[in-house]
Design a protein around this motif. Sequence first.
Motif, PDB file in Angstrom:
ATOM      1  N   GLU A  34       1.100  -1.049   0.317  1.00 53.69           N
ATOM      2  CA  GLU A  34      -0.275  -0.055   0.328  1.00 53.69           C
ATOM      3  C   GLU A  34       0.867   0.962   0.231  1.00 53.69           C
ATOM      4  N   SER A  59       3.264  11.308  -8.207  1.00 52.01           N
ATOM      5  CA  SER A  59       3.004  11.703  -7.641  1.00 52.01           C
ATOM      6  C   SER A  59       1.580  10.651  -7.594  1.00 52.01           C
ATOM      7  N   ILE A  61      -1.788  10.269  -5.308  1.00 53.99           N
ATOM      8  CA  ILE A  61      -2.620  11.260  -4.561  1.00 53.99           C
ATOM      9  C   ILE A  61      -4.378  10.637  -5.153  1.00 53.99           C
ATOM     10  N   ASP A  62      -5.323  10.073  -4.677  1.00 52.69           N
ATOM     11  CA  ASP A  62      -6.360   9.317  -4.134  1.00 52.69           C
ATOM     12  C   ASP A  62      -6.476   8.859  -5.782  1.00 52.69           C
ATOM     13  N   GLY A  63      -5.784   7.535  -6.004  1.00 54.55           N
ATOM     14  CA  GLY A  63      -5.637   7.011  -6.517  1.00 54.55           C
ATOM     15  C   GLY A  63      -5.184   7.361  -8.371  1.00 54.55           C
ATOM     16  N   VAL A  64      -5.049   8.539  -9.063  1.00 51.21           N
ATOM     17  CA  VAL A  64      -4.129   9.215  -9.599  1.00 51.21           C
ATOM     18  C   VAL A  64      -2.701   9.291  -9.809  1.00 51.21           C
ATOM     19  N   ASN A  98      -4.481   1.345  -4.719  1.00 55.56           N
ATOM     20  CA  ASN A  98      -5.972   1.679  -5.386  1.00 55.56           C
ATOM     21  C   ASN A  98      -5.859   2.698  -6.633  1.00 55.56           C
ATOM     22  N   HIS A 100      -6.446   4.250 -10.188  1.00 55.08           N
ATOM     23  CA  HIS A 100      -7.652   4.057 -11.240  1.00 55.08           C
ATOM     24  C   HIS A 100      -7.608   4.609 -12.329  1.00 55.08           C
TER      25      HIS A 100
END
Length: 107
Positions: A34, A59, A61-64, A98, A100
């Motif tokens: 993770e 980077s 950040i938030d799955g991007v 995670n 996406h």
Amino acid sequence: MRTPKNYDGTGVTSHQVSDILSGVLSKICSTHQERPDLILASWPEIIGPKLAPMTQAISLIDGVLTVKVKNSTLHSLLSRHDKFRILAAIKQRFPKANIHNIMFRIA
């Protein structure tokens, strides 16, 4: 010395390493999977030796995952043709991550 709660004086309070090792290893493995810094550090291996010098993962950040690329031609090729292959490679290597989407940015 402290006596454990509900200890009646007859049971063993120590544990064998083999009894707790699998739990410790699985926890270490999930923590390793993770960590976004490990994904960023693994980028050259994920993208391959030909494209690694021309790209840099900067980077997550938030799955991007944001990736810097050297020029517009490379940006176009990666975003149109290789994006899903790269996402699949990341998910195979880091199944618990995670991620996406990948955003390519021209440096």
